[in-house]
Design a protein around this motif. Structure first.
Motif, PDB file in Angstrom:
ATOM      1  N   MET A   1       0.852  -1.196   0.000  1.00  0.00           N
ATOM      2  CA  MET A   1       0.000   0.000   0.000  1.00  0.00           C
ATOM      3  C   MET A   1       0.886   1.245   0.000  1.00  0.00           C
ATOM      4  SD  MET A   1      -2.856   1.752   0.496  1.00  0.00           S
ATOM      5  CE  MET A   1      -2.678   3.258   1.386  1.00  0.00           C
ATOM      6  N   ALA A   2       0.651   2.153  -0.977  1.00  0.00           N
ATOM      7  CA  ALA A   2       1.441   3.394  -1.041  1.00  0.00           C
ATOM      8  C   ALA A   2       1.115   4.276   0.160  1.00  0.00           C
ATOM      9  CB  ALA A   2       1.094   4.136  -2.320  1.00  0.00           C
ATOM     10  N   PHE A   3       2.107   5.073   0.585  1.00  0.00           N
ATOM     11  CA  PHE A   3       1.886   6.042   1.665  1.00  0.00           C
ATOM     12  C   PHE A   3       0.824   7.034   1.184  1.00  0.00           C
ATOM     13  CE2 PHE A   3       3.175   9.840   4.102  1.00  0.00           C
ATOM     14  CZ  PHE A   3       3.235   9.287   5.366  1.00  0.00           C
ATOM     15  N   MET A   4      -0.259   7.175   1.945  1.00  0.00           N
ATOM     16  CA  MET A   4      -1.366   8.032   1.508  1.00  0.00           C
ATOM     17  C   MET A   4      -1.041   9.511   1.747  1.00  0.00           C
ATOM     18  SD  MET A   4      -4.573   6.050   3.279  1.00  0.00           S
ATOM     19  CE  MET A   4      -5.866   7.102   2.653  1.00  0.00           C
ATOM     20  N   VAL A   5      -1.344  10.354   0.786  1.00  0.00           N
ATOM     21  CA  VAL A   5      -1.218  11.802   1.021  1.00  0.00           C
ATOM     22  C   VAL A   5      -2.526  12.463   0.581  1.00  0.00           C
ATOM     23  CG1 VAL A   5       0.086  13.898   0.571  1.00  0.00           C
ATOM     24  CG2 VAL A   5       1.279  11.707   0.636  1.00  0.00           C
ATOM     25  N   ILE A   6      -3.178  13.124   1.540  1.00  0.00           N
ATOM     26  CA  ILE A   6      -4.446  13.811   1.259  1.00  0.00           C
ATOM     27  C   ILE A   6      -4.249  15.300   1.506  1.00  0.00           C
ATOM     28  CG2 ILE A   6      -6.896  14.016   1.875  1.00  0.00           C
ATOM     29  CD1 ILE A   6      -6.816  11.162   2.907  1.00  0.00           C
ATOM     30  N   THR A   7      -4.640  16.125   0.542  1.00  0.00           N
ATOM     31  CA  THR A   7      -4.567  17.578   0.739  1.00  0.00           C
ATOM     32  C   THR A   7      -5.991  18.128   0.832  1.00  0.00           C
ATOM     33  OG1 THR A   7      -4.646  18.209  -1.606  1.00  0.00           O
ATOM     34  CG2 THR A   7      -2.491  17.620  -0.724  1.00  0.00           C
ATOM     35  N   ILE A   8      -6.184  19.054   1.758  1.00  0.00           N
ATOM     36  CA  ILE A   8      -7.493  19.688   1.915  1.00  0.00           C
ATOM     37  C   ILE A   8      -7.283  21.204   1.913  1.00  0.00           C
ATOM     38  CG2 ILE A   8      -9.537  19.931   3.390  1.00  0.00           C
ATOM     39  CD1 ILE A   8      -9.034  17.162   4.451  1.00  0.00           C
ATOM     40  N   ASP A   9      -7.853  21.872   0.929  1.00  0.00           N
ATOM     41  CA  ASP A   9      -7.730  23.326   0.859  1.00  0.00           C
ATOM     42  C   ASP A   9      -9.111  23.955   0.886  1.00  0.00           C
ATOM     43  OD1 ASP A   9      -4.824  23.804   0.475  1.00  0.00           O
ATOM     44  OD2 ASP A   9      -5.137  22.495  -1.254  1.00  0.00           O
ATOM     45  N   GLY A  10      -9.139  25.261   1.145  1.00  0.00           N
ATOM     46  CA  GLY A  10     -10.420  25.967   1.116  1.00  0.00           C
ATOM     47  C   GLY A  10     -10.345  27.232   1.937  1.00  0.00           C
TER      48      GLY A  10
ATOM     49  N   LYS B   1     -12.513  22.708   6.967  1.00  0.00           N
ATOM     50  CA  LYS B   1     -11.336  21.910   6.592  1.00  0.00           C
ATOM     51  C   LYS B   1     -10.782  21.146   7.772  1.00  0.00           C
ATOM     52  CE  LYS B   1      -8.771  25.416   5.460  1.00  0.00           C
ATOM     53  NZ  LYS B   1      -9.550  26.640   5.617  1.00  0.00           N
ATOM     54  N   GLY B   2     -10.676  21.849   8.912  1.00  0.00           N
ATOM     55  CA  GLY B   2     -10.046  21.257  10.098  1.00  0.00           C
ATOM     56  C   GLY B   2     -10.820  20.060  10.612  1.00  0.00           C
ATOM     57  N   THR B   3     -12.144  20.211  10.690  1.00  0.00           N
ATOM     58  CA  THR B   3     -12.983  19.111  11.186  1.00  0.00           C
ATOM     59  C   THR B   3     -12.840  17.911  10.250  1.00  0.00           C
ATOM     60  OG1 THR B   3     -14.535  20.815  11.847  1.00  0.00           O
ATOM     61  CG2 THR B   3     -15.341  18.561  11.932  1.00  0.00           C
ATOM     62  N   LEU B   4     -12.909  18.176   8.947  1.00  0.00           N
ATOM     63  CA  LEU B   4     -12.799  17.083   7.970  1.00  0.00           C
ATOM     64  C   LEU B   4     -11.419  16.421   8.066  1.00  0.00           C
ATOM     65  CD1 LEU B   4     -13.756  15.399   5.564  1.00  0.00           C
ATOM     66  CD2 LEU B   4     -13.024  17.259   4.053  1.00  0.00           C
TER      67      LEU B   4
ATOM     68  N   GLY C   1      -0.260   7.373   6.384  1.00  0.00           N
ATOM     69  CA  GLY C   1      -0.078   8.497   5.476  1.00  0.00           C
ATOM     70  C   GLY C   1      -0.213   9.819   6.197  1.00  0.00           C
ATOM     71  N   ALA C   2      -0.453  10.891   5.418  1.00  0.00           N
ATOM     72  CA  ALA C   2      -0.545  12.227   6.014  1.00  0.00           C
ATOM     73  C   ALA C   2      -1.688  13.004   5.379  1.00  0.00           C
ATOM     74  CB  ALA C   2       0.758  12.983   5.783  1.00  0.00           C
ATOM     75  N   VAL C   3      -2.317  13.839   6.185  1.00  0.00           N
ATOM     76  CA  VAL C   3      -3.322  14.770   5.668  1.00  0.00           C
ATOM     77  C   VAL C   3      -2.918  16.175   6.116  1.00  0.00           C
ATOM     78  CG1 VAL C   3      -4.907  14.211   7.593  1.00  0.00           C
ATOM     79  CG2 VAL C   3      -5.798  15.390   5.606  1.00  0.00           C
ATOM     80  N   LEU C   4      -2.907  17.112   5.170  1.00  0.00           N
ATOM     81  CA  LEU C   4      -2.556  18.496   5.477  1.00  0.00           C
ATOM     82  C   LEU C   4      -3.698  19.382   5.007  1.00  0.00           C
ATOM     83  CD1 LEU C   4       0.295  16.988   5.071  1.00  0.00           C
ATOM     84  CD2 LEU C   4       1.205  19.282   4.809  1.00  0.00           C
ATOM     85  N   ASP C   5      -4.091  20.350   5.833  1.00  0.00           N
ATOM     86  CA  ASP C   5      -5.111  21.280   5.347  1.00  0.00           C
ATOM     87  C   ASP C   5      -4.580  22.708   5.339  1.00  0.00           C
ATOM     88  OD1 ASP C   5      -6.111  23.004   7.527  1.00  0.00           O
ATOM     89  OD2 ASP C   5      -6.828  21.171   8.449  1.00  0.00           O
ATOM     90  N   GLY C   6      -5.080  23.503   4.373  1.00  0.00           N
ATOM     91  CA  GLY C   6      -4.614  24.890   4.251  1.00  0.00           C
ATOM     92  C   GLY C   6      -5.242  25.599   3.073  1.00  0.00           C
ATOM     93  N   ARG C   7      -4.399  26.371   2.343  1.00  0.00           N
ATOM     94  CA  ARG C   7      -4.906  27.137   1.205  1.00  0.00           C
ATOM     95  C   ARG C   7      -4.266  26.691  -0.110  1.00  0.00           C
ATOM     96  NH1 ARG C   7      -6.885  28.584   5.212  1.00  0.00           N
ATOM     97  NH2 ARG C   7      -7.884  30.542   5.791  1.00  0.00           N
TER      98      ARG C   7
END
Ligand code: DC
Length: 220
Positions: free
Chosen positions: A1-10, A16-19, A113-119
Motif C-alpha cells: 500500500m502506497a503512503f497516503m497523502v491527502i490535501t485539503i484546501d479551502g 477543513k479542520g474538522t474534515l 499516510g498524512a493529511v494536510l489542510d490549508g490554502r
C-alpha cells in the motif's frame, strides 16, 4: 500500500479542520493544520514592536518549531487575520514550504499516510498528491458557523462583523500574488453549504477510497 497523502484546501471557516481530523482518525494518518504555521508566525510577530518589519516576519518563520503550534492563543480571531497578512511574504511561504514537506517525509512507518489542510497544499506544497479535496461554503454559511462556535465559547460577537472579516480574508487569500487560494485542476470540490458534518465525511471518504482502494479504515 502506497503512503497516503491527502490535501485539503479551502477558505476560512469551510470546515477543513474538522474534515481533516476525522480523515486522520479514520485512515490512521498524521495531520498538520498548516494554518497554524502562519498563525504561529503571526503570534510571534504580534509580540514584537509595532509596526513590524518584513525581516521580523521572516525570522519568525525560519525559527518555527512544532512546539510553537501548541499555543492556544493561535486560535484567536485577530491572530487569524494577522496570519493572512504575514502569509503574503514569499520568503515566509518558502520557509513554511520546507516545514510542511519535511512533516510529510518524517516517520513514514508510524502511520498510513498524512493529511494536510490549508490554502495552497494541493496546488503548491504537495502538487503530486493523488488525493486533493477543496472544501468550500458560502461566506454567509461560514459566518453563521463561526458565530455559533464563538457563542458556544461564551464570546459575544456580531454576525455582520464576522461576515465582513470572512469576506476580507477571502479577498486577501484569493488575490495575493504568491500561492493564491485556488483549487487544483484535479481536486474534488466539496461544497458544504447545505451538508451536515456526517454527509461531508461520507462524501470525502468516498473520494479517498476511489484514490486509495487498498487503504485500511477504522470502523466508523
Ligand atoms: O486556516 P486558517 O484560518 O488557520 O489560516 C490562517 C491564515 O493563514 C489564512 O487566512 C491564510 C494563511 N494560510 C496560508 O496562506 N496558507 C496555508 N496553507 C494556510 C494558511
Amino acid at each position: 500500500m502506497a503512503f497516503m497523502v491527502i490535501t485539503i484546501d479551502g477558505p476560512a471557516g469551510a470546515g477543513k479542520g474538522t474534515l481533516a481530523s476525522r480523515l486522520a482518525q479514520i485512515y490512521h494518518l498524521k495531520y498538520l493544520d498548516t494554518g497554524l504555521l502562519y498563525r504561529a508566525v503571526a503570534f510571534k510577530v504580534s509580540q514584537l514592536r509595532k509596526p513590524f518589519k518584513k525581516q521580523d516576519v521572516v525570522s519568525a518563520a525560519s525559527s518555527l518549531t512544532l512546539k510553537d503550534l501548541k499555543n492556544p492563543s493561535l486560535r484567536e480571531e485577530q491572530i487569524g487575520n494577522l496570519a493572512s497578512e504575514v502569509s503574503i511574504y514569499p520568503e515566509v511561504r518558502r520557509c513554511l514550504l520546507d516545514f510542511q514537506r519535511n512533516f510529510v517525509q518524517k516517520d513514514l512507518s508510524k502511520s498510513q499516510g498524512a493529511v494536510l489542510d490549508g490554502r495552497d497544499i494541493g496546488l503548491i506544497v504537495l502538487p503530486e498528491a493523488p488525493c486533493k479535496i477543496f472544501v468550500t461554503a458560502s461566506p454567509e454559511v461560514r459566518a453563521e458557523r463561526r458565530l455559533k462556535q464563538l457563542h458556544q465559547k461564551g464570546i459575544d460577537c456580531i454576525y455582520e462583523v464576522i461576515l465582513e472579516d470572512i469576506k476580507l480574508r477571502d479577498a486577501r487569500d484569493r488575490n495575493r500574488e504568491i500561492s493564491p487560494l485556488r483549487p487544483a485542476d484535479d481536486a474534488f470540490i466539496l461544497d458544504t453549504s447545505e451538508l451536515g458534518i456526517e454527509e461531508v465525511i461520507e462524501k470525502a471518504c468516498f473520494f479517498v477510497d476511489s484514490k486509495y482502494p487498498q487503504a485500511k479504515k477504522k470502523a466508523e
